[in-house]
Design a protein around this motif. Structure first.
Motif, mmCIF file in Angstrom:
data_model
loop_
_atom_site.group_PDB
_atom_site.id
_atom_site.type_symbol
_atom_site.label_atom_id
_atom_site.label_comp_id
_atom_site.label_asym_id
_atom_site.label_seq_id
_atom_site.Cartn_x
_atom_site.Cartn_y
_atom_site.Cartn_z
ATOM 1 N N PRO A 172 -6.441 -15.117 -8.387
ATOM 2 C CA PRO A 172 -7.457 -15.845 -8.683
ATOM 3 C C PRO A 172 -8.628 -15.090 -9.830
ATOM 4 N N ALA A 173 -8.952 -13.896 -9.515
ATOM 5 C CA ALA A 173 -9.797 -12.953 -10.417
ATOM 6 C C ALA A 173 -9.041 -12.749 -11.649
ATOM 7 N N ILE A 174 -7.727 -12.336 -11.521
ATOM 8 C CA ILE A 174 -7.019 -11.739 -12.744
ATOM 9 C C ILE A 174 -6.495 -12.852 -13.668
ATOM 10 N N SER A 175 -6.378 -14.148 -13.011
ATOM 11 C CA SER A 175 -5.798 -15.169 -13.714
ATOM 12 C C SER A 175 -7.049 -15.798 -14.270
ATOM 13 N N VAL A 176 -7.973 -16.268 -13.769
ATOM 14 C CA VAL A 176 -9.242 -16.637 -14.492
ATOM 15 C C VAL A 176 -9.861 -15.803 -15.238
ATOM 16 N N PHE A 177 -10.065 -14.690 -15.073
ATOM 17 C CA PHE A 177 -10.600 -13.798 -16.063
ATOM 18 C C PHE A 177 -9.766 -13.412 -17.287
ATOM 19 N N SER A 178 -8.431 -13.394 -17.224
ATOM 20 C CA SER A 178 -7.564 -13.546 -18.457
ATOM 21 C C SER A 178 -7.519 -14.687 -19.306
ATOM 22 N N ALA A 179 -7.709 -15.830 -18.500
ATOM 23 C CA ALA A 179 -7.709 -17.042 -19.285
ATOM 24 C C ALA A 179 -9.052 -17.131 -19.930
ATOM 25 N N VAL A 180 -9.996 -16.747 -19.377
ATOM 26 C CA VAL A 180 -11.440 -16.846 -20.193
ATOM 27 C C VAL A 180 -11.458 -15.773 -21.340
ATOM 28 N N SER A 181 -10.853 -14.580 -21.160
ATOM 29 C CA SER A 181 -10.954 -13.773 -22.057
ATOM 30 C C SER A 181 -10.489 -13.848 -23.447
ATOM 31 N N GLY A 182 -9.991 -15.266 -23.635
ATOM 32 C CA GLY A 182 -9.432 -15.701 -24.896
ATOM 33 C C GLY A 182 -10.658 -15.876 -25.757
ATOM 34 N N GLU A 196 -17.890 -13.513 -20.816
ATOM 35 C CA GLU A 196 -16.553 -13.561 -20.117
ATOM 36 C C GLU A 196 -17.001 -13.493 -18.559
ATOM 37 N N VAL A 197 -17.448 -12.593 -18.198
ATOM 38 C CA VAL A 197 -17.748 -12.330 -16.420
ATOM 39 C C VAL A 197 -18.461 -13.386 -15.941
ATOM 40 N N PRO A 198 -19.711 -14.127 -16.480
ATOM 41 C CA PRO A 198 -20.288 -15.236 -16.087
ATOM 42 C C PRO A 198 -19.579 -16.399 -16.164
ATOM 43 N N VAL A 199 -18.842 -16.804 -17.115
ATOM 44 C CA VAL A 199 -17.981 -18.050 -16.997
ATOM 45 C C VAL A 199 -16.851 -17.666 -16.156
ATOM 46 N N SER A 200 -16.371 -16.651 -15.887
ATOM 47 C CA SER A 200 -15.044 -16.314 -14.855
ATOM 48 C C SER A 200 -15.761 -16.659 -13.540
ATOM 49 N N PHE A 412 -14.975 -4.821 -11.451
ATOM 50 C CA PHE A 412 -13.867 -4.359 -12.397
ATOM 51 C C PHE A 412 -14.278 -4.823 -13.705
ATOM 52 N N HIS A 413 -14.590 -6.119 -13.862
ATOM 53 C CA HIS A 413 -14.468 -6.831 -15.095
ATOM 54 C C HIS A 413 -13.647 -6.500 -16.283
ATOM 55 N N ASP A 414 -12.335 -6.101 -16.310
ATOM 56 C CA ASP A 414 -11.686 -5.811 -17.201
ATOM 57 C C ASP A 414 -10.116 -5.940 -16.625
ATOM 58 N N THR A 415 -9.447 -6.384 -17.615
ATOM 59 C CA THR A 415 -7.891 -6.817 -17.005
ATOM 60 C C THR A 415 -7.170 -5.559 -16.424
ATOM 61 N N LYS A 416 -7.583 -4.311 -17.087
ATOM 62 C CA LYS A 416 -6.658 -3.186 -16.748
ATOM 63 C C LYS A 416 -6.953 -2.729 -15.292
ATOM 64 N N ARG A 417 -7.985 -2.808 -14.827
ATOM 65 C CA ARG A 417 -7.933 -2.173 -13.259
ATOM 66 C C ARG A 417 -7.784 -3.439 -12.374
ATOM 67 N N LEU A 418 -8.020 -4.758 -12.835
ATOM 68 C CA LEU A 418 -7.355 -5.923 -12.227
ATOM 69 C C LEU A 418 -5.936 -5.991 -11.975
ATOM 70 N N GLY A 419 -5.340 -5.743 -13.156
ATOM 71 C CA GLY A 419 -3.845 -6.033 -13.245
ATOM 72 C C GLY A 419 -3.240 -4.680 -12.365
ATOM 73 N N ASN A 420 -4.029 -3.356 -12.216
ATOM 74 C CA ASN A 420 -3.531 -2.429 -11.279
ATOM 75 C C ASN A 420 -3.545 -2.720 -9.877
ATOM 76 N N ALA A 421 -4.718 -3.253 -9.543
ATOM 77 C CA ALA A 421 -4.760 -3.576 -8.178
ATOM 78 C C ALA A 421 -3.859 -4.964 -7.718
ATOM 79 N N SER A 422 -3.664 -5.853 -8.824
ATOM 80 C CA SER A 422 -3.053 -7.176 -8.208
ATOM 81 C C SER A 422 -1.183 -6.564 -8.524
ATOM 82 N N GLY A 423 -0.903 -5.705 -9.246
ATOM 83 C CA GLY A 423 0.568 -5.299 -9.388
ATOM 84 C C GLY A 423 0.850 -4.575 -7.963
ATOM 85 N N LEU A 424 -0.035 -3.782 -7.313
ATOM 86 C CA LEU A 424 0.329 -3.095 -6.114
ATOM 87 C C LEU A 424 0.465 -4.037 -5.078
ATOM 88 N N ALA A 425 -0.357 -5.085 -5.032
ATOM 89 C CA ALA A 425 -0.242 -6.153 -3.952
ATOM 90 C C ALA A 425 1.116 -6.963 -4.194
#
Length: 774
Positions: A172-182, A196-200, A412-425
């Motif tokens: 949920p964190a990376i999906s919503v954050f990436s969508a809002v980052s538009g 970006e962060v408050p809306v997410s 984290f408030h950035d896609t890079k570290r959220l992606g690293n975390a989600s990818g390992l899971a």
């Protein structure tokens, strides 16, 4: 359309094409929401730091080639064509694979297993003749012989489960954050930072706050949202391919992967941690199998999801191959034409919410499975839909997930570290599935072990490559799923270990049948009207708590039922196979044992209906006249299984005894067949009648026993709740004292009581506690 109306547990062959296509359409919203939002962040994560987009386009085409072949080999080949076939009577997921293995080899750690459980209709084993029988038998014997291997298998299943829970935090964190980052393409960097962060976070709070309503109230919107999103991805992809680079299809060749790694070397290998995000959500195809059918999920992915994703990734690569100097980072929104960017942003946010919703409900489902199999503390489970099976809500877990999700987003408030975390899971769950699947091929499918070796070598090598690329980013976010999984794994294992020790103590302290026989039919005390319902985890023997009652109380109930509510390693137990009924001691003692069996995906009925089914099942057992179920002195250790009768619920056994209480229409109940009414001789406080079929005839002893059971039911039920507490005995190791005295005791005090005890009237409840030193 109501999802519950079209879900069927029948084999695929019996499903009409209309049903299959309907299920395929609805699976788009439930199963593929997470996978369909991956184009939002894959390229952005891959090009975060490790590699740079150059004029030669070797990097962007190499990433496209990796994405194409990863999507083809993992979701399409591995899951669609292989793993989906390893269903557990229609159910999927990590625990489904584990329970499948437990039924084909005795590796289960469920403490109260019985041979009678193997006679359940869903406890089926494939009758395929093994092509490599000796190797399969040796592997099975090895697993059954060594407890260490059984523990490794359990820990492996728990690790996969913990990573699924971690994915419920990160997705949920990376999906919503990436969508809002538009919004970054339409606002300045200063404004973007405060939007970006408050809306997410606001969207995430709203998402978790709606969970208690259940998905069935908004579920009809899921499929249209995802279908619209997939069509949007396809249209944008086709536009970018045609408009910017029609020859981008050449990058699908594996040769571009070689060129990519040759040029980027270590940076390219580390970027694989971002590329693997293209398959996040693939595990949902298997985990949500119980709500749909194999064919419907295969059709939805093969003909809708897979082509749309490939077109989306090709379109982004085509756009970026002609745009090398970009102010913002490479990403999805940069390739979206400016005129439709805001509508696409809205659709993307909706799609991210749908994908997150599916992951959250999947997390609830797998925690329920773990709790049913004794691997997670008891939690409150709310069924949000009476029509759609499996839709549940767990309040404690929901708020824990929300707090962790917000913490990760704010931290984290950035896609890079959220992606690293989600990818390992994501990749860890797939590695666990590959390992368990290789055992299923040999032990359950009875195939040649060479096929299992090829399976684990081929797919394991691909996943090991991605796993290493994710693990190397431990300090850049990948530590989050490891930390979360470690915490949940410790909770699960401590609870499982403590519950196992508690059951072993119950078994060691159970009372001998000789003691019962020496007491006589009245047990040396006064037997008063009523039914005493004593809950116990034991499936055989007399619990020590019962002797404690008899020794300290001057009276006990006329009828005593030892009730065991247990879970078995199958997804569902049919109502006609729900109860195992037997006697404890001679017939005149009026002591019965009732074992209520539930699958790990079953939900318990309300208490009033359960009580009615329980009394009717005992009455049906008496009517069946199983004289051989009397236990003698020589049967101390063989009390179960062959001495017990399988009895269904009253609703499933229309030809059996039914019970009519005050407020129920006797004439309506008796209209379906010729029934004989047994009435109470005295005027009771609560009138109870048994409706007994006239044939076969019931002997006098059975009628007398039924009369006593009915009188006891009219007098009322009393619930005896026994609480067993375990403490580490003197001389135990420091680790054991910490686990038992601190860890398990803390979890026990803060977990829910048994579900059956939540709505029992306090006036009818008697509680007693016993302390065991283990």
């Amino acid at each position: 359309m109501d999802l519950g109306a079209v879900i069927s547990n029948n084999p695929i062959k019996k499903d009409s094409w209309k049903t299959v296509l309907t299920l395929a359409y609805q699976s788009l919203g439930v199963v593929y929401g997470d996978l369909s939002t991956s184009p939002l962040y894959v390229y952005k994560s891959a090009f975060a730091e490790d590699i740079r987009h150059s004029e030669t386009n070797e990097e962007i085409f190499g990433v496209l080639s990796f994405v194409f072949w990863t999507l083809t080999l993992i979701p399409l080949v591995k899951y669609v064509f292989i793993v989906l076939r390893a269903d557990d009577n229609g159910e999927g997921g990590t625990f489904a694979l584990y329970s499948l293995l437990c039924r084909h080899a005795r590796v289960s750690f469920l403490p109260n297993c019985q041979l009678a459980d193997e006679e359940l209709s869903e406890y089926k084993k494939d009758g395929v003749v093994s092509n490599d029988k000796n190797v399969g038998l040796r592997l099975k014997a090895t697993l059954e012989k060594y407890k260490v291997l059984q523990r490794v298998l359990l820990v492996l299943a728990l690790i996969g489960t913990c990573m699924v829970i971690g994915d419920g935090v990160l997705t949920p964190a990376i999906s919503v954050f990436s969508a809002v980052s538009g919004v970054e393409l339409s606002t300045s960097k200063v404004q973007h930072r405060y939007i970006e962060v408050p809306v997410s976070c606001a969207i995430l709070v709203f998402l978790f706050a709606l969970q208690h309503y259940g998905t069935h109230k908004v579920g009809f919107l899921f499929a249209p949202v995802v279908v619209t999103w997939l069509l949007c991805l396809s249209a944008i992809g086709v536009y970018n391919i045609v408009h910017w680079n029609p020859h981008v299809y050449q990058a699908l060749s594996p040769y571009y992967m070689y060129k990519f790694l040759k040029k980027t070397q270590k940076g390219g290998w580390m970027s694989l941690g971002g590329i693997l995000l293209c398959i996040t959500g693939s595990e949902a195809m298997f985990a949500d199998l119980g709500h749909f059918s194999q064919l419907s999920i295969k059709i939805a992915f093969t003909f809708m999801v897979y082509p749309s994703l490939i077109l989306a990734y090709m379109g982004q690569a085509a756009y970026h191959s002609k745009h090398h100097v970009i102010d913002n980072q490479i990403g999805f929104y940069a390739s979206v034409p400016g005129k439709i960017r805001w509508p696409v942003l809205g659709i993307a946010i909706l799609a991210a919410v749908v994908g997150s919703q599916a992951v959250i409900t999947g997390t609830f489902s797998i925690i329920k499975q773990c709790s049913a199999l004794g691997c997670f503390p008891r939690v409150k489970i709310v069924h949000t839909s009476s029509k759609i099976h499996g839709q549940i809500y767990i309040p404690e877990i929901n708020w824990i997930l929300m707090m962790l999700c917000l913490a990760v987003t704010l931290g984290f408030h950035d896609t890079k570290r959220l992606g690293n975390a989600s990818g390992l899971a994501v990749i860890t769950v797939m590695v666990v599935t590959t390992c368990l699947m290789s055992l299923v091929i040999v032990l359950c499918w009875h195939k040649n072990i060479f096929l299992a070796i090829c399976f684990i070598f081929f797919f394991g090598s691909i996943e090991a490559l991605y796993f290493s690329a994710s693990l190397i980013k431990f300090l850049e976010g990948a530590w989050v799923p490891i930390a979360l999984s470690f915490i949940f794994l410790m909770v699960m294992y401590v609870w499982h270990y403590g519950a196992l020790k508690k059951y072993e103590s119950d078994v060691q302290n159970k009372v001998s049948i000789n003691w019962l026989l020496t007491q006589g039919p009245n047990l040396g005390i006064v037997r008063v009207p009523g039914i005493g319902l004593m809950h116990t985890e034991l499936v055989s023997g007399i619990p020590a708590i019962f002797s404690h009652f008899v020794a300290n109380l001057p009276a006990f109930h006329q009828v005593v039922v030892f009730l065991c509510i247990k879970s078995v390693p199958v997804p569902h137990v049919k109502p006609e196979e729900r109860f195992l009924i037997g006697r404890v001691g001679p017939k005149e003692y009026r002591l019965y044992r009732c074992i209520a069996r539930y699958g790990y995906r079953d939900f318990h009925k309300d208490d009033l209906e359960f009580e009615k089914d329980l009394v009717c099942s005992i009455a049906e057992f008496i009517r069946s006249g199983r004289r051989e179920s009397v236990i003698g002195i020589e049967d101390i250790e063989t009390e179960t299984d062959d001495k017990m009768t399988v009895v269904g619920t009253s609703s499933s056994n229309l030809d059996g005894i039914r019970m009519c209480e005050d407020g129920e229409d006797f004439a309506e109940m008796a209209s379906t067949s010729d029934l004989m009414e047994i009435k109470s001789l005295e005027k009771p406080r609560k009138r109870v009648r048994f409706l007994v079929p006239e044939s076969p005839e019931i002997d006098i002893d059975a009628q007398e026993e039924l009369q006593q059971l009915m009188d006891a039911r009219e007098a009322g039920l009393a619930f005896i709740l026994g609480h067993s507490y375990v403490r580490a005995k003197k001389g135990s190791s420091l680790m054991k004292r910490i686990v038992i005295n601190l860890g398990y005791d803390f979890l026990r005090r803060n977990s829910r009581g048994p579900s059956y005890a939540l709505s029992i009237p306090h006036a009818s409840t008697l509680e007693v506690g016993m302390v065991y030193h283990v």
